[in-house]
Design a protein around this motif. Structure first.
Motif, PDB file in Angstrom:
ATOM      1  N   ARG A   1       0.843  -1.207   0.000  1.00 59.41           N
ATOM      2  CA  ARG A   1       0.000   0.000   0.000  1.00 59.41           C
ATOM      3  C   ARG A   1       0.878   1.257   0.000  1.00 59.41           C
ATOM      4  O   ARG A   1       1.862   1.317   0.722  1.00 59.41           O
ATOM      5  CB  ARG A   1      -0.892   0.023   1.243  1.00 59.41           C
ATOM      6  N   ARG A   2       0.526   2.246  -0.801  1.00 60.07           N
ATOM      7  CA  ARG A   2       1.246   3.518  -0.782  1.00 60.07           C
ATOM      8  C   ARG A   2       0.238   4.656  -0.768  1.00 60.07           C
ATOM      9  O   ARG A   2      -0.866   4.530  -1.308  1.00 60.07           O
ATOM     10  CB  ARG A   2       2.147   3.697  -2.028  1.00 60.07           C
ATOM     11  N   ASP A   3       0.632   5.755  -0.178  1.00 58.66           N
ATOM     12  CA  ASP A   3      -0.182   6.966  -0.199  1.00 58.66           C
ATOM     13  C   ASP A   3       0.087   7.677  -1.533  1.00 58.66           C
ATOM     14  O   ASP A   3       1.217   8.061  -1.806  1.00 58.66           O
ATOM     15  CB  ASP A   3       0.217   7.860   0.982  1.00 58.66           C
TER      16      ASP A   3
ATOM     17  N   GLU B   1      -1.373  10.705  -4.280  1.00 59.53           N
ATOM     18  CA  GLU B   1      -2.321  11.820  -4.254  1.00 59.53           C
ATOM     19  C   GLU B   1      -2.783  12.307  -5.618  1.00 59.53           C
ATOM     20  O   GLU B   1      -3.510  13.288  -5.701  1.00 59.53           O
ATOM     21  CB  GLU B   1      -1.786  12.982  -3.414  1.00 59.53           C
TER      22      GLU B   1
ATOM     23  N   HIS C   1      -5.234   8.548  -0.704  1.00 59.49           N
ATOM     24  CA  HIS C   1      -4.379   9.587  -0.104  1.00 59.49           C
ATOM     25  C   HIS C   1      -5.058  10.029   1.183  1.00 59.49           C
ATOM     26  O   HIS C   1      -6.228  10.437   1.167  1.00 59.49           O
ATOM     27  CB  HIS C   1      -4.250  10.767  -1.066  1.00 59.49           C
ATOM     28  N   PHE C   2      -4.337   9.936   2.293  1.00 56.52           N
ATOM     29  CA  PHE C   2      -4.891  10.360   3.581  1.00 56.52           C
ATOM     30  C   PHE C   2      -4.364  11.749   3.894  1.00 56.52           C
ATOM     31  O   PHE C   2      -3.160  12.012   3.786  1.00 56.52           O
ATOM     32  CB  PHE C   2      -4.477   9.377   4.678  1.00 56.52           C
ATOM     33  N   SER C   3      -5.250  12.615   4.272  1.00 59.04           N
ATOM     34  CA  SER C   3      -4.852  14.007   4.453  1.00 59.04           C
ATOM     35  C   SER C   3      -5.455  14.582   5.740  1.00 59.04           C
ATOM     36  O   SER C   3      -6.608  14.304   6.079  1.00 59.04           O
ATOM     37  CB  SER C   3      -5.331  14.773   3.219  1.00 59.04           C
ATOM     38  N   THR C   4      -4.631  15.358   6.433  1.00 60.83           N
ATOM     39  CA  THR C   4      -5.080  15.971   7.692  1.00 60.83           C
ATOM     40  C   THR C   4      -4.844  17.498   7.594  1.00 60.83           C
ATOM     41  O   THR C   4      -5.522  18.161   6.840  1.00 60.83           O
ATOM     42  CB  THR C   4      -4.316  15.347   8.882  1.00 60.83           C
ATOM     43  N   GLY C   5      -3.915  18.031   8.357  1.00 60.90           N
ATOM     44  CA  GLY C   5      -3.555  19.449   8.247  1.00 60.90           C
ATOM     45  C   GLY C   5      -4.691  20.372   8.648  1.00 60.90           C
ATOM     46  O   GLY C   5      -5.594  20.004   9.413  1.00 60.90           O
TER      47      GLY C   5
ATOM     48  N   LYS D   1       4.598   3.746  -7.055  1.00 67.10           N
ATOM     49  CA  LYS D   1       5.349   4.485  -6.029  1.00 67.10           C
ATOM     50  C   LYS D   1       6.102   3.491  -5.140  1.00 67.10           C
ATOM     51  O   LYS D   1       5.516   2.513  -4.666  1.00 67.10           O
ATOM     52  CB  LYS D   1       4.363   5.298  -5.193  1.00 67.10           C
TER      53      LYS D   1
ATOM     54  N   ARG E   1      11.125   2.356   4.263  1.00 69.71           N
ATOM     55  CA  ARG E   1      11.064   2.272   5.712  1.00 69.71           C
ATOM     56  C   ARG E   1      12.446   1.933   6.245  1.00 69.71           C
ATOM     57  O   ARG E   1      13.222   1.235   5.584  1.00 69.71           O
ATOM     58  CB  ARG E   1      10.092   1.163   6.182  1.00 69.71           C
TER      59      ARG E   1
HETATM   60  C1  LIG Z   1      -1.880  10.814  10.605  1.00 67.12           C
HETATM   61  C2  LIG Z   1      -1.466  11.010   9.184  1.00 67.12           C
HETATM   62  C3  LIG Z   1      -1.695  12.226   8.592  1.00 67.12           C
HETATM   63  C4  LIG Z   1      -1.322  12.461   7.259  1.00 67.12           C
HETATM   64  N1  LIG Z   1      -1.575  13.678   6.709  1.00 67.12           N
HETATM   65  C5  LIG Z   1      -1.139  13.930   5.468  1.00 67.12           C
HETATM   66  C6  LIG Z   1      -1.355  15.226   4.894  1.00 67.12           C
HETATM   67  O1  LIG Z   1      -1.979  16.093   5.492  1.00 67.12           O
HETATM   68  N2  LIG Z   1      -0.876  15.451   3.658  1.00 67.12           N
HETATM   69  C7  LIG Z   1      -0.200  14.480   2.965  1.00 67.12           C
HETATM   70  O2  LIG Z   1       0.238  14.746   1.845  1.00 67.12           O
HETATM   71  N3  LIG Z   1      -0.015  13.235   3.464  1.00 67.12           N
HETATM   72  C8  LIG Z   1      -0.466  12.940   4.690  1.00 67.12           C
HETATM   73  N4  LIG Z   1      -0.306  11.693   5.214  1.00 67.12           N
HETATM   74  C9  LIG Z   1       0.254  10.618   4.376  1.00 67.12           C
HETATM   75  C10 LIG Z   1       1.735  10.416   4.674  1.00 67.12           C
HETATM   76  O3  LIG Z   1       2.456  11.514   4.196  1.00 67.12           O
HETATM   77  C11 LIG Z   1       2.210   9.106   4.041  1.00 67.12           C
HETATM   78  O4  LIG Z   1       1.557   8.042   4.677  1.00 67.12           O
HETATM   79  C12 LIG Z   1       3.732   8.984   4.168  1.00 67.12           C
HETATM   80  O5  LIG Z   1       4.370   9.812   3.232  1.00 67.12           O
HETATM   81  C13 LIG Z   1       4.243   7.562   3.950  1.00 67.12           C
HETATM   82  O6  LIG Z   1       3.909   7.117   2.663  1.00 67.12           O
HETATM   83  P1  LIG Z   1       3.156   5.729   2.436  1.00 67.12           P
HETATM   84  O7  LIG Z   1       1.827   5.850   3.142  1.00 67.12           O
HETATM   85  O8  LIG Z   1       3.020   5.623   0.948  1.00 67.12           O
HETATM   86  O9  LIG Z   1       4.007   4.660   3.011  1.00 67.12           O
HETATM   87  C14 LIG Z   1      -0.699  11.432   6.522  1.00 67.12           C
HETATM   88  C15 LIG Z   1      -0.484  10.185   7.131  1.00 67.12           C
HETATM   89  C16 LIG Z   1      -0.870   9.984   8.426  1.00 67.12           C
HETATM   90  C17 LIG Z   1      -0.630   8.630   9.067  1.00 67.12           C
END
Ligand SMILES: Cc1cc2nc3c(=O)[nH]c(=O)nc-3n(C[C@H](O)[C@H](O)[C@H](O)COP(=O)(O)O)c2cc1C
Length: 184
Positions: free
Chosen positions: A10-12, A14, A130-134, A170, A174
């Motif tokens: 799994r990868r994040d 966007e 894509h998980f996003s907070t901020g 992607k 780690r």
């Molecule tokens: C709690 C949390 C908040 C995150 N918030 C953001 C965010 O606001 N913007 C963003 O681009 N990625 C965000 N991410 C994604 C991480 O940047 C991403 O998981 C990290 O780069 C590792 O990549 P991978 O998930 O592909 O292994 C968040 C991940 C987590 C766990």
């Protein structure tokens, strides 16, 4: 896909193709979410699914609220565009319990586990996420739009869709785990 493969691959990501995932698939992802561990089965999570014009409506509501607070236009534009970057967004929220700090923390942890269930299930089904907070989790306009009380939380935005054909896979990265073994 076995669970170790899903976790490791799994990868994040966007950037999304325009194609909208089917609604029944998104329903299955939310069903996966609610099987997350949850101390005392408090079921603290709430999910709001945005697709199509639903994304614009929430973006407009946040922008209007930011404008009323006198925030710069850049913040308003950013809020709108963040909600348009994926064909589907699941807003994951927590009904908070400020009167019970222990439960509140456990419930937040449960919501985060629910997010991971969505991410892994989406990946296993061929979607990207894509998980996003901020700042977007803090905006009062965002909370009120989805019906939260001011003390509740937006845990984050799970953006979902399909990969763009032109994007290369992607790579993950780690370091070695930091583990102390007291195993005698
Ligand atoms: C709690 C949390 C908040 C995150 N918030 C953001 C965010 O606001 N913007 C963003 O681009 N990625 C965000 N991410 C994604 C991480 O940047 C991403 O998981 C990290 O780069 C590792 O990549 P991978 O998930 O592909 O292994 C968040 C991940 C987590 C766990």
């Amino acid at each position: 896909m076995d669970v170790f493969t899903a976790i490791r691959s799994r990868r994040d990501i966007e950037r999304f193709a325009e194609q909208i995932p089917p609604r029944d698939l998104v329903e299955r992802l939310i069903d996966a979410a609610i099987w997350a561990p949850n101390h005392r089965l408090t079921e603290p999570w709430r999910f709001v699914v945005l697709a199509g014009a639903g994304r614009e409506a929430m973006g407009d509501a946040i922008a209007a609220s930011l404008a009323a607070e006198g925030k710069p236009e850049g913040a308003q534009r950013s809020a709108r565009s963040k909600l348009l970057r994926a064909p589907v967004t699941v807003v994951v929220a927590q009904v908070a319990t400020p009167e019970d700090a222990t439960r509140d923390l456990e419930d937040y942890a449960a919501c985060v586990m629910a997010v991971q269930n969505i991410l892994l299930a989406a990946h296993a089904e061929g979607l990207i996420a894509h998980f996003s907070t901020g700042a977007m989790v803090e905006y009062e306009g965002a909370k009120s739009y989805i019906g939260l009380a001011p003390h509740d939380r937006i845990v984050g935005y799970v953006n979902l869709g399909y990969p763009r054909p032109e994007d290369p896979p992607k790579e993950g990265q780690r370091s070695a785990p930091v583990v102390r073994w007291d195993w005698t």
